[in-house]
Design an enzyme around this catalytic site. Structure first.
Site, mmCIF file in Angstrom:
data_model
loop_
_atom_site.group_PDB
_atom_site.id
_atom_site.type_symbol
_atom_site.label_atom_id
_atom_site.label_comp_id
_atom_site.label_asym_id
_atom_site.label_seq_id
_atom_site.Cartn_x
_atom_site.Cartn_y
_atom_site.Cartn_z
ATOM 1 N N GLU A 1 5.534 5.207 11.559
ATOM 2 C CA GLU A 1 4.859 5.904 12.656
ATOM 3 C C GLU A 1 3.318 5.745 12.180
ATOM 4 O O GLU A 1 2.677 6.140 11.281
ATOM 5 C CB GLU A 1 5.222 7.520 12.506
ATOM 6 C CG GLU A 1 6.565 7.951 12.723
ATOM 7 C CD GLU A 1 6.925 7.957 14.376
ATOM 8 O OE1 GLU A 1 5.966 7.726 15.186
ATOM 9 O OE2 GLU A 1 7.833 7.950 14.956
ATOM 10 N N GLY B 1 1.733 6.842 8.533
ATOM 11 C CA GLY B 1 0.314 6.469 7.798
ATOM 12 C C GLY B 1 -0.229 5.390 8.831
ATOM 13 O O GLY B 1 -0.050 5.266 9.923
ATOM 14 N N CYS C 1 -2.892 11.590 14.792
ATOM 15 C CA CYS C 1 -2.632 10.408 15.431
ATOM 16 C C CYS C 1 -2.533 10.300 16.872
ATOM 17 O O CYS C 1 -2.914 9.379 17.508
ATOM 18 C CB CYS C 1 -1.353 9.836 14.913
ATOM 19 S SG CYS C 1 -0.072 10.946 15.163
ATOM 20 N N LYS D 1 6.984 11.167 -1.147
ATOM 21 C CA LYS D 1 5.602 10.712 -1.745
ATOM 22 C C LYS D 1 4.511 11.264 -0.615
ATOM 23 O O LYS D 1 4.509 10.518 0.455
ATOM 24 C CB LYS D 1 5.446 9.444 -2.270
ATOM 25 C CG LYS D 1 4.435 9.355 -3.218
ATOM 26 C CD LYS D 1 3.302 8.130 -3.286
ATOM 27 C CE LYS D 1 2.586 8.044 -1.977
ATOM 28 N NZ LYS D 1 1.359 9.224 -1.962
ATOM 29 N N THR E 1 -1.266 -0.136 6.014
ATOM 30 C CA THR E 1 -0.162 0.164 4.879
ATOM 31 C C THR E 1 1.338 -0.177 5.533
ATOM 32 O O THR E 1 1.888 -0.685 4.628
ATOM 33 C CB THR E 1 -0.395 1.642 4.609
ATOM 34 O OG1 THR E 1 -1.683 1.901 4.348
ATOM 35 C CG2 THR E 1 0.557 2.190 3.503
ATOM 36 N N ALA E 2 1.439 -0.150 6.741
ATOM 37 C CA ALA E 2 2.759 -0.237 7.213
ATOM 38 C C ALA E 2 2.978 -1.767 7.007
ATOM 39 O O ALA E 2 4.137 -2.271 6.863
ATOM 40 C CB ALA E 2 2.882 -0.095 8.614
HETATM 41 P P1 NAD Z 1 -2.359 5.645 4.696
HETATM 42 O O1 NAD Z 1 -1.598 4.447 5.408
HETATM 43 O O2 NAD Z 1 -3.574 5.208 4.006
HETATM 44 O O3 NAD Z 1 -1.402 6.365 3.646
HETATM 45 C C1 NAD Z 1 -0.299 7.224 4.392
HETATM 46 C C2 NAD Z 1 0.662 7.151 2.893
HETATM 47 O O4 NAD Z 1 1.131 5.960 2.528
HETATM 48 C C3 NAD Z 1 0.092 7.858 1.937
HETATM 49 O O5 NAD Z 1 0.867 8.755 1.136
HETATM 50 C C4 NAD Z 1 -0.416 6.739 1.132
HETATM 51 O O6 NAD Z 1 -0.523 7.169 -0.575
HETATM 52 C C5 NAD Z 1 0.666 5.881 0.975
HETATM 53 N N1 NAD Z 1 0.454 4.597 0.695
HETATM 54 C C6 NAD Z 1 -0.626 3.689 0.556
HETATM 55 N N2 NAD Z 1 -0.495 2.448 0.577
HETATM 56 C C7 NAD Z 1 0.858 2.375 0.183
HETATM 57 C C8 NAD Z 1 1.497 1.238 -0.134
HETATM 58 N N3 NAD Z 1 1.077 -0.138 -0.298
HETATM 59 N N4 NAD Z 1 2.818 1.373 -0.503
HETATM 60 C C9 NAD Z 1 3.499 2.414 -0.124
HETATM 61 N N5 NAD Z 1 2.652 3.595 0.112
HETATM 62 C C10 NAD Z 1 1.500 3.488 0.484
HETATM 63 O O7 NAD Z 1 -2.683 6.652 5.828
HETATM 64 P P2 NAD Z 1 -3.541 7.814 5.806
HETATM 65 O O8 NAD Z 1 -4.893 7.586 5.809
HETATM 66 O O9 NAD Z 1 -3.160 8.941 4.775
HETATM 67 O O10 NAD Z 1 -3.138 8.466 7.133
HETATM 68 C C11 NAD Z 1 -3.940 8.356 8.474
HETATM 69 C C12 NAD Z 1 -3.304 7.444 9.206
HETATM 70 O O11 NAD Z 1 -2.109 7.966 9.684
HETATM 71 C C13 NAD Z 1 -3.950 7.088 10.513
HETATM 72 O O12 NAD Z 1 -3.956 5.715 10.886
HETATM 73 C C14 NAD Z 1 -3.215 7.912 11.616
HETATM 74 O O13 NAD Z 1 -3.263 7.438 13.031
HETATM 75 C C15 NAD Z 1 -1.743 7.557 11.063
HETATM 76 N N6 NAD Z 1 -0.770 8.690 11.474
HETATM 77 C C16 NAD Z 1 0.291 8.454 12.180
HETATM 78 C C17 NAD Z 1 1.242 9.408 12.688
HETATM 79 C C18 NAD Z 1 2.201 9.058 13.806
HETATM 80 O O14 NAD Z 1 3.091 9.924 13.902
HETATM 81 N N7 NAD Z 1 2.434 8.036 14.622
HETATM 82 C C19 NAD Z 1 0.839 10.645 12.467
HETATM 83 C C20 NAD Z 1 -0.055 10.985 11.579
HETATM 84 C C21 NAD Z 1 -1.055 10.096 10.981
#
Ligand code: NAD
Length: 489
Positions: free
Chosen positions: A255, A233, A289, A180, A237-238
Site C-alpha cells: 500500500e 509506506g 496517503c 515493525k 521502500t516497496a
Molecule cells: P517509508 O517507506 O519510509 O517507511 C515505511 C515503513 O517501512 C517504516 O516502518 C520503515 O521503517 C520501513 N522501511 C524503510 N525501509 C525499509 C526497508 N529497506 N526494508 C523494510 N522496511 C523498510 O514510508 P513512510 O515515510 O514511513 O510513510 C509515508 C509513505 O507511506 C507515503 O508515501 C504514503 O503515501 C505512504 N502511505 C500509504 C498508505 C496506503 O494505504 N496506500 C497509507 C499511509 C501511508
C-alpha cells in the site's frame, strides 16, 4: 524531582514471545511539536527479528488451530481494552506523531479499535466455494488456511490505525505476526503490547520489533520463515522490499503513495465541495496517503473557487497539537518539513503563485512550540502539470489548484502521473460522475465526498500506488492460503 520526571526519557522495549525485552542499542525519537528527544526506541536488527520470528513460529500451531470464534472473542476483548484507554492512546499518538489531539481522538484510535472489531466479526462470515461435476461424479470445494508468520511493516502517518489494519486480519485468520512499526512512531504499538495478555492473545502470536527499516525491516523482509509481507509506506521502500524478498518468492501486499486528484466540475455544490476539499488537502497535516494534492477546477468557476478555497484554508489553525481547537499540528520530522518546504520553493521558482501559507503568511506559535516542525496550509496556483509539485507525492499541507476546460481533458491530465491511489470527483450530474469514475486510474474514487470508507470493500492503489488490496474479503484472501479439493464418489 518533578522536573527530572518530566524530562525522563520514555524507553520502549521489544515485545517478543509475550515478554518485553530490552535491546542493546536505541534510537532517539522526537516530539515533533517541540523538537525535543523524548523517547528511546530499540534499534533492533537480525538477532531481535530472529527471536521474534522464532516466537511467532512456535505460537503458530496452537493459534492457527483455534476456531474463528475463539479468535474473534480475543480480538473483541483487545478492541475493548484499547477503547477503555482511548484518551491515553490519543495523547500518546499526538505527542509521538505531531498530529492534533482531535484527530487522534476522533480518527486514529477509534479506527484502531474498529479494525479489531471489524475483523473479529468479518472472520465469522466467510464461506468457501463448492462446485459439482455430476458427469465425472465429482464435487470440488476450496478450503482456506492461515499462511504462517506474517511480517507487517507500517509507516508513521497513521501509526496505530495502519498497524492494526494489518495485525487484526492477520491474527483473525490464524497467522502469527512480527510487526515493525515506523521508528519515528513506535509508542502506541508498544502500549498496545501491554494489553495483549489481558485480552487473551497467547504469547508469540503478536510480536513487535522496533527499529529502522534498513536494519529491522530488512531483516524481517529477508527472513526465510516469513512467507508474507504486508507493507504500507513509500513506493521507493516497496521497490527495495520487492527486490529483497524476491529470492524467497514472498507474497506481498504493498500500500503505497499517491498524487491524488480532485476534479471539480462547474455544476458542483461548492458549499460542500470547498470545506471537504480543504479537509482532504490538509487533514493530518496532509500526511495521509489519500490526501488531495492536485485540484482541477473547471474554468467557469476557477476564480470563485480559488477565492473561497483560500479563505477556508486560512481558517485552519496551526499550533500546539494538544490544543483541541487546533486543526494543523506538526509535521513528522525536521527533514520532512524541509522536504515539503522545498517543494513550495521549487514551485515559486517555476513561476507558480503561492496564495496562502508557507512564505506568505506569518506563523504564530506558542513559546513551547517554537522549535516544532510546523507549516501553514499552503495553496499553490498556476503550476504546470509537468512540475514536480504536480507529479511527486509531497505528503505535507500543500495543495495545487489548476484550471481545466473539458471532461476529456481533465481525465487525461488526472491520469498523467505515476500514482493511482485515490481521486475525488465533484459534480451534480450523475452520468458524468459515473463516466469519470470509470475512466480514472485510481483504486478508490469518491464522488461528492472524501474518506468515507466501508471496510468490507477493497482498499488499495493502481500503478505506483501499490499491489494488492485490503478489506474484509481481500485481507482474508491475502492472509490465507487456498486449496482446491476434489472428491470423487
Ligand atoms: P517509508 O517507506 O519510509 O517507511 C515505511 C515503513 O517501512 C517504516 O516502518 C520503515 O521503517 C520501513 N522501511 C524503510 N525501509 C525499509 C526497508 N529497506 N526494508 C523494510 N522496511 C523498510 O514510508 P513512510 O515515510 O514511513 O510513510 C509515508 C509513505 O507511506 C507515503 O508515501 C504514503 O503515501 C505512504 N502511505 C500509504 C498508505 C496506503 O494505504 N496506500 C497509507 C499511509 C501511508
Amino acid at each position: 524531582p518533578t522536573m527530572a520526571h518530566s524530562q525522563a526519557l520514555l524507553v520502549l522495549e521489544n515485545f517478543i514471545g509475550g515478554k518485553f525485552v530490552p535491546c542493546s542499542s536505541y534510537i532517539d525519537s522526537y516530539n515533533p511539536s517541540t523538537g525535543d528527544v523524548y523517547c528511546s526506541v530499540p534499534d533492533s536488527g537480525k538477532e531481535e527479528v530472529e527471536a521474534a520470528v522464532k516466537a511467532a513460529k512456535d505460537a503458530f500451531p496452537v493459534w492457527s488451530s483455534k476456531s474463528p470464534l475463539e479468535r474473534s472473542q480475543i480480538l473483541n476483548k483487545l478492541a475493548d481494552l484499547i477503547e477503555h484507554d482511548l484518551e491515553e492512546f490519543a495523547q500518546a499518538e499526538s505527542k509521538d506523531q505531531g498530529k492534533t489531539i482531535t484527530f487522534a481522538r476522533t480518527v486514529d484510535i477509534p479506527r484502531a479499535v474498529h479494525n479489531f472489531r471489524f475483523f473479529a466479526s468479518s472472520i465469522l462470515h466467510h464461506v468457501t466455494e463448492c462446485t459439482e461435476m455430476p458427469a465425472m461424479g465429482c464435487v470440488h470445494y476450496t478450503s482456506r488456511a492461515p499462511v504462517g508468520v506474517a511480517g507487517l511493516i507500517s509507516p508513521w502517518n497513521l501509526p496505530l490505525y495502519l498497524l492494526t489494519w494489518k495485525i487484526a486480519p492477520a491474527i483473525a485468520c490464524g497467522n502469527t505476526v512480527v510487526a515493525k512499526p515506523s521508528e519515528m512512531t513506535s509508542v502506541t504499538a508498544w502500549m498496545m503490547c501491554k494489553l495483549l495478555e489481558k485480552a487473551g492473545v497467547p504469547p508469540g502470536v503478536v510480536n513487535v520489533v522496533f527499529g529502522t527499516g534498513a536494519k529491522a525491516g530488512e531483516a524481517l523482509v529477508c527472513h526465510p520463515d516469513v512467507p508474507l509481507i504486508s507493507f504500507t509506506g513509500s513506493t521507493l521502500t516497496a521497490q527495495r522490499i520487492t527486490e529483497r524478498s524476491a529470492p524467497h518468492c514472498k507474497r506481498l501486499s504493498l500500500e503505497l503513495g499517491g498524487k491524488n486528484p480532485a476534479i471539480i466540475f462547474d455544476d458542483a455544490d461548492l458549499s460542500q465541495c470547498i470545506p471537504t476539499t480543504v479537509r482532504s488537502s490538509f487533514a493530518n497535516q496532509g500526511e495521509i496517503c489519500l490526501c488531495t494534492s492536485r485540484i482541477f477546477v473547471q474554468r467557469g468557476i476557477y476564480s470563485e473557487f480559488l477565492k473561497r478555497f483560500v479563505a477556508e484554508a486560512k481558517k485552519w489553525k496551526t499550533g500546539n497539537p494538544s490544543d483541541p481547537t487546533v486543526d494543523v499540528g506538526a509535521l513528522i520530522s525536521k527533514e520532512h518539513l524541509e522536504k515539503v518546504r522545498n517543494y513550495v520553493k521549487k514551485a515559486q521558482a517555476e513561476g507558480a503563485r503561492i496564495l496562502c501559507g508557507e512564505g506568505v503568511d506569518p506563523v504564530a506559535l506558542p513559546p513551547g512550540n517554537q522549535k516544532g516542525y510546523f507549516m501553514l496550509p499552503t495553496v499553490i496556483a498556476e503550476v504546470k502539470d509537468e512540475s514536480c509539485c504536480m507529479q511527486e507525492e509531497i505528503f505535507g499541507p500543500v495543495t495545487c489548484v489548476v484550471a481545466f476546460d473539458t471532461e476529456e481533458e481533465v481525465i487525461k491530465r488526472a491520469n498523467s502521473v505515476k500514482y493511482g491511489l485515490a481521486a475525488t470527483v465533484w459534480s451534480s450530474n450523475v452520468g458524468r460522475v459515473h463516466r469519470v469514475a470509470h475512466r480514472l486510474q485510481s483504486g478508490l474514487v469518491w464522488t461528492n465526498c472524501w474518506l468515507v470508507r466501508d471496510l468490507n470493500l477493497p482498499f488499495g492503489g493502481m500503478k505506483a500506488s501499490g499491489i494488492g488490496r485490503e478489506g474484509a474479503k481481500d485481507s482474508y484472501e491475502f492472509f490465507t492460503e487456498v486449496k482446491t479439493i476434489t472428491i470423487k464418489h
